[in-house]
Write a protein that holds these residues in place. Structure first.
Motif, PDB file in Angstrom:
ATOM      1  N   ASP A 250      43.150  26.073  33.320  1.00 22.26           N
ATOM      2  CA  ASP A 250      43.811  24.831  33.722  1.00 22.26           C
ATOM      3  C   ASP A 250      44.380  24.868  35.138  1.00 22.26           C
ATOM      4  O   ASP A 250      44.850  23.848  35.641  1.00 22.26           O
ATOM      5  CB  ASP A 250      44.926  24.478  32.733  1.00 22.26           C
ATOM      6  N   HIS A 251      44.358  26.006  35.793  1.00 23.97           N
ATOM      7  CA  HIS A 251      44.915  26.113  37.145  1.00 23.97           C
ATOM      8  C   HIS A 251      44.093  25.244  38.103  1.00 23.97           C
ATOM      9  O   HIS A 251      42.861  25.305  38.106  1.00 23.97           O
ATOM     10  CB  HIS A 251      44.896  27.569  37.604  1.00 23.97           C
TER      11      HIS A 251
ATOM     12  N   ARG B 267      47.164  33.432  28.868  1.00 24.28           N
ATOM     13  CA  ARG B 267      46.633  33.806  30.182  1.00 24.28           C
ATOM     14  C   ARG B 267      45.362  33.021  30.481  1.00 24.28           C
ATOM     15  O   ARG B 267      45.185  32.484  31.574  1.00 24.28           O
ATOM     16  CB  ARG B 267      46.347  35.301  30.223  1.00 24.28           C
TER      17      ARG B 267
ATOM     18  N   GLY C  25      45.964  29.365  31.144  1.00 27.27           N
ATOM     19  CA  GLY C  25      46.531  29.236  32.489  1.00 27.27           C
ATOM     20  C   GLY C  25      45.467  29.336  33.572  1.00 27.27           C
ATOM     21  O   GLY C  25      45.491  28.593  34.553  1.00 27.27           O
ATOM     22  N   LEU C  26      44.517  30.250  33.390  1.00 28.26           N
ATOM     23  CA  LEU C  26      43.415  30.399  34.347  1.00 28.26           C
ATOM     24  C   LEU C  26      42.523  29.163  34.365  1.00 28.26           C
ATOM     25  O   LEU C  26      42.159  28.659  35.425  1.00 28.26           O
ATOM     26  CB  LEU C  26      42.559  31.616  33.980  1.00 28.26           C
TER      27      LEU C  26
ATOM     28  N   ASP D 210      43.349  25.381  41.220  1.00 23.07           N
ATOM     29  CA  ASP D 210      42.424  26.088  42.113  1.00 23.07           C
ATOM     30  C   ASP D 210      41.158  26.537  41.393  1.00 23.07           C
ATOM     31  O   ASP D 210      40.104  26.672  42.003  1.00 23.07           O
ATOM     32  CB  ASP D 210      43.103  27.315  42.727  1.00 23.07           C
ATOM     33  N   HIS D 211      41.250  26.780  40.086  1.00 19.86           N
ATOM     34  CA  HIS D 211      40.104  27.263  39.327  1.00 19.86           C
ATOM     35  C   HIS D 211      39.268  26.138  38.743  1.00 19.86           C
ATOM     36  O   HIS D 211      38.074  26.321  38.510  1.00 19.86           O
ATOM     37  CB  HIS D 211      40.556  28.189  38.197  1.00 19.86           C
ATOM     38  N   ARG D 212      39.871  24.980  38.502  1.00 22.31           N
ATOM     39  CA  ARG D 212      39.133  23.876  37.877  1.00 22.31           C
ATOM     40  C   ARG D 212      37.921  23.454  38.687  1.00 22.31           C
ATOM     41  O   ARG D 212      36.910  23.023  38.147  1.00 22.31           O
ATOM     42  CB  ARG D 212      40.049  22.672  37.656  1.00 22.31           C
TER      43      ARG D 212
ATOM     44  N   LYS E 134      40.008  28.325  25.991  1.00 19.59           N
ATOM     45  CA  LYS E 134      41.436  28.056  26.157  1.00 19.59           C
ATOM     46  C   LYS E 134      42.232  28.581  24.968  1.00 19.59           C
ATOM     47  O   LYS E 134      43.425  28.831  25.084  1.00 19.59           O
ATOM     48  CB  LYS E 134      41.678  26.554  26.312  1.00 19.59           C
TER      49      LYS E 134
ATOM     50  N   ASP F 211      41.916  38.273  37.281  1.00 19.94           N
ATOM     51  CA  ASP F 211      41.793  36.823  37.114  1.00 19.94           C
ATOM     52  C   ASP F 211      40.555  36.291  37.833  1.00 19.94           C
ATOM     53  O   ASP F 211      39.836  35.447  37.305  1.00 19.94           O
ATOM     54  CB  ASP F 211      43.046  36.111  37.639  1.00 19.94           C
TER      55      ASP F 211
END
Length: 132
Positions: free
Chosen positions: A38-39, A32, A35-36, A41-43, A27, A8
């Motif tokens: 839109d998470h 998966r 999810g990555l 912490d990742h945005r 997207k 990830d």
């Protein structure tokens, strides 16, 4: 397939280097990937489409009072920024002068000082703390 074996963190690093439009298209790859992307912490690491824009309005009666407004371009959800500029000192007279790369250049008039005494403020409404 080799791409399924990527971690990830590595996928997020790759996606952080492509334009926002491409990230939005990614997207559709899989659950998966959405999810990555839109998470929360990742945005912060991924490029984002236009969140919205700021503009000034001035009320001249009886004294000039400038107000900075924010328009959420997506029309839904909470923006990733602090549109109220609540991190600034009393912003009764605040003029938005310019912006670049997410930073705002404002002219702030100190209401307690009276007259036309002002300071320039550079702020990052998307950053923690706000004022640079």
């Amino acid at each position: 397939m080799a791409i399924e074996r990527l971690t990830d963190d590595l996928l997020v690093e790759i996606l952080s280097r492509v334009p926002a439009k491409v990230v939005c298209r990614c997207k559709a790859v899989s659950k998966r990937w959405i999810g990555l992307i839109d998470h929360p912490d990742h945005r912060k690491r991924l490029p984002q489409p236009l969140a919205g824009f700021f503009y000034n309005s001035t009320n001249e009666n009886p004294f000039p009072i400038s107000t900075v407004h924010f328009v959420n371009a997506s029309g839904s959800g909470c923006p990733f920024i602090c549109p109220s500029l609540s991190f600034l000192p009393s912003h009764r007279r605040l003029d938005l002068l310019d912006c670049c790369n997410g930073l705002l250049l404002c002219r702030w008039y100190d209401a307690s000082a009276g007259g036309d005494r002002f300071w320039y403020i550079v702020c990052n409404p998307g950053g923690v703390g706000g004022v640079a």
